[in-house]
Design a protein around this motif. Structure first.
Motif, short mmCIF file in Angstrom:
data_model
loop_
_atom_site.label_atom_id
_atom_site.label_comp_id
_atom_site.label_asym_id
_atom_site.label_seq_id
_atom_site.Cartn_x
_atom_site.Cartn_y
_atom_site.Cartn_z
N LYS A 211 8.89 -21.39 -14.89
CA LYS A 211 8.69 -22.71 -15.50
C LYS A 211 9.99 -23.51 -15.63
N ILE B 148 1.22 -26.25 -8.14
CA ILE B 148 1.75 -25.94 -9.48
C ILE B 148 0.59 -25.72 -10.46
N TYR B 149 -0.45 -26.56 -10.32
CA TYR B 149 -1.58 -26.39 -11.24
C TYR B 149 -2.45 -25.20 -10.84
N LEU C 273 3.15 -19.00 -11.58
CA LEU C 273 4.40 -19.77 -11.69
C LEU C 273 4.95 -19.77 -13.12
N GLN C 274 4.21 -19.15 -14.02
CA GLN C 274 4.61 -19.17 -15.43
C GLN C 274 6.07 -18.72 -15.61
N ILE D 104 10.37 -25.41 -12.50
CA ILE D 104 9.47 -26.57 -12.48
C ILE D 104 10.05 -27.69 -13.35
N LEU D 105 10.59 -27.29 -14.47
CA LEU D 105 11.22 -28.29 -15.35
C LEU D 105 12.43 -28.93 -14.66
N HIS E 95 -0.64 -21.89 -11.58
CA HIS E 95 0.26 -21.98 -12.73
C HIS E 95 0.47 -20.65 -13.43
N LYS E 96 -0.48 -19.74 -13.30
CA LYS E 96 -0.28 -18.43 -13.93
C LYS E 96 0.85 -17.66 -13.23
#
Lengths: 321, 738
Positions: free
Chosen positions: B329, B318-319, B325-326, B332-333, B322-323
């Motif tokens: 989001k 995820i880190y 995966l933007q 992810i939440l 992260h771009k």
């Protein structure tokens, strides 16, 4: 130079006064235990044997412990009553390890036991108890299925209490100061002390916040030691290793400190997230070595830190940051 | 060979067939004997299960287990069982249905992720495999009611996407409503959890796609979706609404009296990180774990830590990505939200918020079993795994992570592939014949009564196997037994008093309670594995000793049947001075009152519920009774063969008769009927005036919400047929012009 020293002296004085207020007021205002009583907390490791469920007729709970102080006078044991009013009677006995005879024994009706609370078994004070080991038993007289209590293994499973007299404590100034610090160190082992003293931490927290604020206001973040974030991270680990559960207020305090650090040090989401992942791996390590409870606590911090990181990365960072 | 395999993987249909074959292999019992859950060996009555499922819990007068343990098999999956049972033995039907449901999860996920990534990727299969073979599916695959919503979630989300992105809205709307129908709302919290995922996805869809809907069009699409979904699913929606809206605060407390901590006592963050809510994974009794593979994943370091690895890879990914995966989001939440919901009040900073919501937010309490949110955790993890895999740029690294993930999935799903999803201990070849013999005994006693089961149970655990539902339900009598769950549950209150009274040999108290509960027989089950729940159950010797004062009237195999001394309340289901009743079905009775001169009392010895209502019945509809099968204490019961159907039209138009309806003997129903009142409120054609001035009249005793259920089934059926007709026309039309 003199102005600088004066400022340091003022800060130290204020900090000491604030700490003194926190400790002393907490010890005397609405204390959980009298100032003259010291406590030792014990978990299930100190229970030698106990039936898995109900304490049925003839069955015993046997525990042993080493007295930390003199004047041992009470052992409080936590019972599960199954939320019933049970009709059994139990016999409580205590003696020094190695002794042939019981020092004290008495029977108690279990209908007075409160669900999942410590029940106090009192006995004549043992003045020279410090450093000696004791064994106690609780035996059921007539417990039967559905009408019996059981040992509750919630920590602390039992507590030993030591009763000092006012004359012993206030014999002179030295004994009073010595007892004050003894009581203070003893109180810090009791989770209820933290809870009760929450209100009185206001002065010390105010001073700390004021100090940080004054540095930030002057744009002197760089003057803040680089070690502070590490200290807070270590605080999280230390909190996870305490033998008792801290009140949620204290955990929240550590969390707020971390959020403040993110703001002051201008950390991006990656810092919290990476720390969270490190904590996750650390939690696994703790699980391997069998420290499950600590692993659970660290995992809680791992989740919290990763969540903070995720929210920062995906919801508060500018594009391309 | 490798290129051939790659070509094969490019064709989803071959992959799906392959997965189905694997699933059939996994769900087969592999020579361990025939697995027949006791539910299948029993006859069941899906339509009338409504009363038991939706309303039995709604009051505090619920004694022991429901007569309908098979609620999960009602429409439409129950239809598959029914259909399949005509062609195959039941165990094969079970195998086919479970494989089909798991395959649906696999296909649904793969198609959904393909739509999300806007390209078909082989990595989609990795996510689909994780979604299909994991700890949650392992634990839940045998409990279809829990599993259906999980299996249908990706398809629901796929159709939501299609609804808002395709030009033709109606076809995906019908698809979504059918997916919801198969999901079935029999377990409302699970349906609500799917709804939570849909809401998250809805926001994701709108933020990602930047859909340019006019407000008017948006409302029309939303209205169309809600309209079709509600009408096709009305039969269960109506039940849920009736259930949650009509029960009193006290009744609600009965449902929720199980301590909050009990359900999520073990769901810590550490456990969720290994995809386990551990609701019962680590549980067991008498030293025997509920799941025979639990030990392997809880104590063997290798297996235990294998569970953590995929979530760890995803959290790190995820880190790192992260771009990429933007745009996901919201997923992810959803992952983090679901983790917190699984943990619930147990731990962490979100615990107090959870407790506050539980106490103050309407209907939030349905999430008290946070374990169920594991479904969304796994969904989000599977989704993110695929996105992370496709984001890894270097091929070698990508393949390494892919093979690693596949290896871990395989390790985590070993019980699937080694035939351990069914436990030996739960494998029942057949229910012992003496249960059927006992049924014949109880069938001969036509009076209405309950049967008290001993020893005390938590779940039904016999030496011949552990059953999901009590086989005693086949006796078709009300059973008095402890409910699985907390002692603090209000539904256990009276039953536990009875147990303790009897075990203390306080026979006055025990008999009083048994009279109140209309218990006529006590059955000592000597085949009960009492040592499994040693702290709850009692030994046969102990039971025999406490039952010594009672008269043993029969013994069938391992079953000893004792009869209580008779008491007035044991004589019949309905009591009155002069009454004749006929049972139409479990929710409909016809009561005929003869020669009423002043006032009369009618008692109905079923659990009190204000929704049991009396309706005046026209003389023309009153069934005649020529053959009495039971007659005692002035109460007559007609032959079951004389069952008469009450016209549905009458059920729709009938008006309830307002009479004093109160609680009798702390649990049952009692009405006071007055002659003058009847003459004043009921048309004269509904009663007959006798020569001595008394009247004779009939009432229909009916459980009113059942009517809503009938109406719901009717609307759902019509709507479903209409949708099928539309789809047929649509595809024929499409074929013609392609």
């Amino acid at each position: 130079m003199f102005k600088y020293l004066k400022k340091i002296a003022l800060t130290i004085t204020l900090t000491v006064v604030a700490l003194f207020i926190w400790f002393t007021v907490s010890l005397f205002v609405n204390p959980q235990e009298s100032f003259t009583v010291l406590l030792s907390f014990f978990n299930k490791d100190n229970i030698i044997s106990a039936p898995k469920g109900e304490l049925l007729k003839g069955e015993k709970i046997i525990g042993s412990f080493k007295a930390q102080y003199g004047n041992l006078g009470i052992v409080s044991l936590r019972f599960n009553t199954y939320v019933h009013i049970n009709q059994d009677k139990v016999i409580f006995r205590i003696k020094q390890v190695g002794s042939n005879n019981w020092y004290y024994q008495n029977d108690y009706k279990v209908d007075q036991f409160q669900p999942n609370q410590l029940f106090t078994f009192g006995f004549p004070l043992i003045h020279a108890s410090k450093g000696k080991s004791y064994v106690f038993e609780v035996e059921s007289e007539s417990g039967k299925h559905k009408n019996a209590v059981a040992l509750d293994t919630t920590n602390p499973v039992f507590v030993a209490k030591y009763q000092y007299t006012k004359s012993e404590i206030a014999r002179n100034a030295v004994t009073l100061v010595k007892y004050y610090f003894l009581k203070l160190s003893n109180a810090f082992q009791d989770v209820r002390f933290y809870y009760n003293s929450l209100l009185y931490t206001f002065p010390i927290i105010s001073i700390t916040l004021w100090y940080i604020y004054s540095l930030v206001k002057k744009g002197k973040q760089k003057q803040l030691p680089r070690t502070i974030p590490y200290v807070v991270a270590i605080l999280m680990i230390v909190e996870s290793f305490l033998s008792f559960n801290l009140d949620m207020g204290y955990k929240t305090g550590i969390l707020l400190m971390w959020l403040l650090i993110i703001k002051i040090y201008r950390f991006n989401g990656g810092v919290s997230h990476k720390l969270g992942v490190v904590f996750f791996i650390f939690a696994l390590f703790l699980q391997i070595v069998g420290l499950i409870k600590n692993a659970e606590e660290i995992a809680m911090w791992a989740f919290t830190l990763m969540l903070i990181g995720i929210v920062q990365i995906f919801f508060f960072s500018k594009k391309g940051e | 060979m490798l290129s051939f395999l790659q070509k094969l993987l490019q064709k989803p249909v071959f992959v799906y067939i392959g997965v189905f074959i694997v699933l059939l292999f996994c769900t087969s019992t592999r020579g361990n004997g025939v697995v027949v859950d006791s539910n299948f060996a029993l006859s069941f009555d899906p339509i009338h299960s409504y009363k038991d499922f939706f309303s039995a819990w709604s009051n505090t007068y619920y004694f022991g287990i429901s007569n309908e343990p098979v609620y999960s098999y009602i429409f439409p999956v129950g239809f598959l069982y029914w259909l399949g049972a005509h062609v195959f033995p039941m165990q094969i039907v079970q195998q086919l249905v479970l494989s089909a449901v798991l395959l649906t999860a696999f296909i649904g996920f793969n198609e959904f992720i393909t739509a999300e990534l806007e390209k078909r990727s082989l990595y989609g299969y990795v996510g689909a495999l994780l979604y299909t073979f994991n700890m949650y599916t392992l634990l839940s695959v045998g409990t279809t009611a829990v599993f259906f919503p999980y299996a249908m979630l990706p398809i629901q989300l796929l159709f939501i996407k299609k609804i808002f992105t395709e030009k033709s809205h109606i076809v995906p709307v019908i698809g979504f409503s059918f997916a919801t129908l198969i999901m079935s709302g029999i377990n409302p919290p699970l349906s609500a959890i799917n709804l939570v995922a849909q809401v998250f996805y809805f926001f994701h869809l709108f933020s990602k796609q930047k859909l340019s809907f006019s407000f008017k069009k948006f409302l029309s699409v939303l209205g169309l979706t809600i309209g079709i979904v509600v009408t096709t699913n009305l039969y269960w929606i109506i039940g849920v609404i009736d259930y949650y809206s009509s029960i009193s605060t006290k009744g609600f407390a009965a449902v929720l009296s199980e301590p909050l901590s009990m359900q999520n006592a073990a769901s810590t963050y550490l456990n969720v990180f290994r995809n386990l809510g551990i609701w019962s994974f680590g549980g067991g009794a008498g030293g025997v774990l509920y799941y025979n593979y639990s030990d392997m994943y809880l104590k063997n370091y290798f297996f235990e830590f294998s569970l953590y690895t995929i979530p760890l890879v995803i959290f790190m990914g995820i880190y790192i990505y992260h771009k990429q995966l933007q745009k996901f989001k919201n997923i992810i939440l959803l992952l983090f939200f679901s983790i917190a919901m699984v943990v619930g009040s147990r731990q962490g900073f979100l615990g107090p918020i959870y407790i506050w919501s539980y106490q103050h937010v309407p209907l939030f309490s349905m999430f008290r079993s946070g374990y169920k949110f594991t479904t969304l955790v796994i969904f989000a993890l599977s989704f993110l795994l695929v996105v992370i895999l496709t984001s890894i740029k270097e091929k070698r690294n990508r393949l390494m992570v892919t093979y690693f993930s596949l290896g871990i999935i395989l390790i985590n799903a070993l019980p699937f592939f080694t035939g351990r999803i069914y436990q030996q201990i739960k494998q029942i070849k057949s229910i012992p014949s003496y249960y059927y013999d006992a049924k014949q005994f109880f069938d001969t006693d036509k009076s209405s009564y309950r049967i008290f089961l001993l020893p005390e149970q938590y779940f039904a655990t016999y030496y011949w196997g552990f059953t999901a539902g009590n086989p005693e339900t086949m006796w078709e009598k009300g059973l008095v037994a402890r409910q699985a769950g907390s002692e603090l549950e209000q539904s256990n209150e009276k039953t536990l008093k009875l147990y303790s009274g009897l075990f203390d040999k306080n026979y006055v108290k025990a008999n009083l309670l048994m009279n109140e509960l209309n218990v006529k027989y006590i059955v000592q089950r000597n085949d009960f594995n009492w040592q499994f729940y040693r702290n709850i159950s009692q030994s046969p010797e102990f039971i025999k000793d406490v039952l010594a004062p009672y008269k043993k009237v029969a013994t069938y195999g391992k079953l000893d049947i004792y009869q209580l001394p008779s008491s007035p309340s044991q004589s019949a289901l309905i009591e009155s001075d002069s009454v004749q009743f006929q049972k139409i079905d479990s929710v409909t009775y016809v009561i005929t009152l003869s020669h009423i001169s002043t006032s009369t009392i009618v008692r109905f010895l079923e659990s009190y519920d204000p929704k049991w209502m009396l309706y005046p019945l026209p003389q023309a509809l009153t069934p005649t009774c020529s053959t009495l099968v039971y007659s005692e204490n002035g109460v007559n019961e007609c032959s079951q063969n004389e069952k008469t159907k009450i016209p549905f039209q009458f059920l729709l138009t009938m008006r309830p008769y307002s009479a004093t309806h109160r609680v009798y003997a702390n649990y049952a129903n009692e009405w006071v009927l007055n002659k003058n009142d009847i003459e004043r409120k009921v048309p004269s054609s509904y009663y007959h005036v006798n020569s001595d001035g008394t009247i004779t009249t009939s009432f229909l005793l009916f459980f009113k919400p059942q009517l809503y259920f009938y109406m719901g089934i009717f609307v759902s059926a019509i709507s479903t047929i209409a949708c099928l007709v539309y789809l047929t026309i649509h595809f024929l039309h499409k074929k013609k012009y392609v």
